[in-house]
Design an enzyme around this catalytic site. Structure first.
Site, mmCIF file in Angstrom:
data_model
loop_
_atom_site.group_PDB
_atom_site.id
_atom_site.type_symbol
_atom_site.label_atom_id
_atom_site.label_comp_id
_atom_site.label_asym_id
_atom_site.label_seq_id
_atom_site.Cartn_x
_atom_site.Cartn_y
_atom_site.Cartn_z
ATOM 1 N N HIS A 181 7.506 8.545 16.214
ATOM 2 C CA HIS A 181 6.202 8.282 15.350
ATOM 3 C C HIS A 181 5.467 7.336 15.793
ATOM 4 C CE1 HIS A 181 4.121 8.056 11.508
ATOM 5 N NE2 HIS A 181 4.254 7.020 11.567
ATOM 6 N N GLY A 188 0.806 -1.309 0.068
ATOM 7 C CA GLY A 188 -0.167 -0.029 -0.156
ATOM 8 C C GLY A 188 0.690 1.283 0.016
ATOM 9 N N ASP A 224 9.929 -7.019 -3.596
ATOM 10 C CA ASP A 224 9.074 -7.458 -2.698
ATOM 11 C C ASP A 224 8.971 -9.049 -2.681
ATOM 12 O OD1 ASP A 224 6.538 -8.156 -1.183
ATOM 13 O OD2 ASP A 224 6.254 -5.867 -1.498
ATOM 14 N N ASP A 226 3.774 13.014 9.899
ATOM 15 C CA ASP A 226 3.438 13.576 10.995
ATOM 16 C C ASP A 226 3.505 15.241 10.579
ATOM 17 O OD1 ASP A 226 3.153 11.256 12.422
ATOM 18 O OD2 ASP A 226 5.400 11.231 12.679
HETATM 19 N N1 LIG Z 1 6.466 5.695 8.742
HETATM 20 C C1 LIG Z 1 5.170 6.046 8.276
HETATM 21 O O1 LIG Z 1 4.865 7.303 8.261
HETATM 22 C C2 LIG Z 1 4.309 5.159 7.735
HETATM 23 C C3 LIG Z 1 3.254 5.254 6.901
HETATM 24 C C4 LIG Z 1 2.418 4.243 6.507
HETATM 25 C C5 LIG Z 1 2.768 2.816 6.963
HETATM 26 N N2 LIG Z 1 3.837 2.709 7.621
HETATM 27 C C6 LIG Z 1 4.296 1.458 7.802
HETATM 28 O O2 LIG Z 1 4.781 0.729 6.564
HETATM 29 C C7 LIG Z 1 4.664 -0.654 6.603
HETATM 30 C C8 LIG Z 1 3.746 -1.056 5.263
HETATM 31 O O3 LIG Z 1 2.546 -0.574 5.353
HETATM 32 P P1 LIG Z 1 1.696 -0.738 3.741
HETATM 33 O O4 LIG Z 1 0.306 -0.100 4.072
HETATM 34 O O5 LIG Z 1 2.135 -0.528 2.822
HETATM 35 O O6 LIG Z 1 1.409 -2.495 4.316
HETATM 36 P P2 LIG Z 1 1.000 -3.614 3.143
HETATM 37 O O7 LIG Z 1 0.774 -5.168 3.751
HETATM 38 O O8 LIG Z 1 0.206 -2.806 1.964
HETATM 39 O O9 LIG Z 1 2.577 -3.486 2.219
HETATM 40 C C9 LIG Z 1 3.551 -4.200 2.864
HETATM 41 C C10 LIG Z 1 4.360 -5.028 1.722
HETATM 42 O O10 LIG Z 1 5.517 -5.282 2.297
HETATM 43 C C11 LIG Z 1 5.674 -6.587 1.699
HETATM 44 N N3 LIG Z 1 6.649 -7.389 2.485
HETATM 45 C C12 LIG Z 1 6.191 -8.290 3.569
HETATM 46 N N4 LIG Z 1 7.514 -9.046 4.130
HETATM 47 C C13 LIG Z 1 8.591 -8.541 3.367
HETATM 48 C C14 LIG Z 1 9.797 -8.867 3.188
HETATM 49 N N5 LIG Z 1 10.566 -9.757 4.127
HETATM 50 N N6 LIG Z 1 10.655 -8.199 2.274
HETATM 51 C C15 LIG Z 1 9.927 -7.497 1.456
HETATM 52 N N7 LIG Z 1 8.666 -6.997 1.393
HETATM 53 C C16 LIG Z 1 7.986 -7.722 2.337
HETATM 54 C C17 LIG Z 1 4.509 -7.256 1.412
HETATM 55 O O11 LIG Z 1 4.492 -8.120 0.482
HETATM 56 C C18 LIG Z 1 3.639 -6.071 1.062
HETATM 57 O O12 LIG Z 1 3.524 -5.822 -0.187
HETATM 58 C C19 LIG Z 1 3.700 -1.054 7.666
HETATM 59 O O13 LIG Z 1 4.643 -1.372 8.828
HETATM 60 C C20 LIG Z 1 3.321 0.277 8.188
HETATM 61 O O14 LIG Z 1 2.695 0.387 9.608
HETATM 62 C C21 LIG Z 1 4.686 3.739 8.038
HETATM 63 O O1 LIG Z 2 -0.438 4.465 11.774
HETATM 64 C C1 LIG Z 2 -0.034 3.873 11.038
HETATM 65 O O2 LIG Z 2 0.136 2.487 11.526
HETATM 66 C C2 LIG Z 2 0.670 3.860 9.832
HETATM 67 C C3 LIG Z 2 1.422 5.148 9.889
HETATM 68 O O3 LIG Z 2 2.556 5.153 10.776
HETATM 69 C C4 LIG Z 2 0.863 6.530 10.137
HETATM 70 O O4 LIG Z 2 1.177 7.412 10.795
HETATM 71 O O5 LIG Z 2 -0.191 6.491 9.361
#
Ligand SMILES: NC(=O)c1ccc[n+]([C@@H]2O[C@H](COP(=O)([O-])OP(=O)(O)OC[C@H]3O[C@@H](n4cnc5c(N)ncnc54)[C@H](O)[C@@H]3O)[C@@H](O)[C@H]2O)c1
Ligand SMILES: O=C(O)C[C@H](O)C(=O)O
Length: 314
Positions: free
Chosen positions: A220, A55, A77, A193
């Site tokens: 965060h 995502g 991925d 943020d």
């Molecule tokens: N720091 C931020 O501001 C922020 C913002 C949004 C999401 N996030 C974090 O980012 C992460 C991903 O969120 P998302 O919504 O994209 O999730 P998602 O499930 O849509 O996508 C995660 C992807 O990671 C892949 N994946 C899983 N294990 C893996 C591995 N060992 N090697 C490579 N790829 C792997 C999955 O196949 C998937 O395609 C989550 O931990 C979420 O909390 C952080």
């Molecule tokens: O809140 C989450 O789990 C995803 C990300 O860190 C966010 O701030 O939206």
């Protein structure tokens, strides 16, 4: 073969687009440039996204493909990369896109890259905290960082995978163990943020969010996300409560800049350059509310950092 006229040079450029670079025999400079671009040798950042089919990974891949500073984009991925790679590679921008699927291809995905962005792992569901993701994402981040230490030890690393407050320390421990740790090149991604703070403050002030700048520091998650509302730009008028805060700010204008150096990881405004975070900006004067928030943030952040470090030392 030399191209003497402008028209011939145009033809050469067109043929460079039509044929794969390894089929080009001519050695004139125009074609050499084309080959260089196709191999990703042109000046520019070589970027790898780990978790590129997710995502966050997919829109991030699109943004990187649009970015004129990026010359090569590696999408890695454990699922779905071929389709995502085909899709992104059709965008009519300069970056060369390559896909990598599954652990056996991780090293190829990482070799030679300047910037690694990691949104790999599980996201939280309603009712979960970011810390609830620790057990799964900690191991994923550790494995990916071991690959980085081996294949692109000088790369800048942007960690998105949650809980960022703990995954960044995990990455640091992996790099320290490998002897590749450069604090300037390891960054947790907390920009969201800042974006949210700008949007919400702009709503209150009735301004365009693009004209508002709210510094957010700390970490965060929950109380570790600390917006410094006293430093909002542009200067603005406030409600009664906000006026008290402003007064407080003025009263503490000479307050020494708050230092948080005892924490090894702390999100701050930085200036990014080739060498990573080349300048870290200080917090500036805080009002009383923010000072209390800072203490809460530091307490929780210290626990999350220790959790990441302990995990890596097991
Ligand atoms: N720091 C931020 O501001 C922020 C913002 C949004 C999401 N996030 C974090 O980012 C992460 C991903 O969120 P998302 O919504 O994209 O999730 P998602 O499930 O849509 O996508 C995660 C992807 O990671 C892949 N994946 C899983 N294990 C893996 C591995 N060992 N090697 C490579 N790829 C792997 C999955 O196949 C998937 O395609 C989550 O931990 C979420 O909390 C952080
Ligand atoms: O809140 C989450 O789990 C995803 C990300 O860190 C966010 O701030 O939206």
């Amino acid at each position: 073969m030399e191209f003497s006229s402008e028209a011939n040079q145009r033809i050469a450029r067109i043929s460079a687009h039509l044929y794969p670079p390894n089929l080009q025999m001519e050695e004139n400079s125009c074609l050499r440039q084309a080959k260089c671009r196709a191999k990703g040798g042109a000046a520019g950042f070589k970027v790898a996204i780990l978790g590129a089919a997710g995502g966050i990974g997919q829109p991030l891949a699109m943004l990187m493909k649009i970015n004129p500073l990026v010359s090569v984009l590696h999408l890695y991925d454990v699922v779905n990369t071929p389709g995502v790679t085909a899709d992104i590679s059709h965008m009519d921008t300069g970056a060369v896109v390559r896909g990598f699927l599954g652990q056996p291809q991780l090293e190829n995905a990482l070799t030679g890259v300047d910037l690694v962005i990691i949104p790999a792992g599980v996201p939280r569901k309603p009712g979960m905290t970011r810390d609830d993701l620790f057990n799964i994402n900690a191991g994923i981040v550790r494995t990916l960082c071991e690959g980085i230490a081996k294949c692109c030890p000088n790369a800048t690393v942007n960690l998105i995978s949650n809980p960022v407050n703990s995954t960044v320390p995990i990455a640091a421990e992996v790099f320290k163990k490998a002897g590749t740790y450069d604090p300037k090149k390891l960054l947790g991604v907390t920009m969201l943020d800042v974006v949210r703070a700008n949007t919400f403050v702009a709503e209150v002030l009735g301004l365009d969010p693009r004209d508002v700048d709210v510094p957010v520091v700390g970490g965060h998650a929950g109380v570790t996300i600390l917006p410094l509302l006293s430093q909002v730009k542009p200067p603005c008028s406030f409600t009664q409560e906000e006026t008290e805060y402003l007064t407080n700010r003025i009263q503490n204008g000479g307050t020494e800049v708050v230092e948080v150096t005892e924490l090894p990881f702390f999100a701050s405004k930085v200036r990014l350059g080739r060498q990573g975070a080349e300048e870290i900006f200080q917090l500036g004067p805080l009002n009383e509310y923010e000072r209390i928030g800072l203490e809460k943030a530091k307490k929780e952040l210290a626990g999350s950092i220790q959790k990441g470090i302990s995990f890596s030392k097991k």
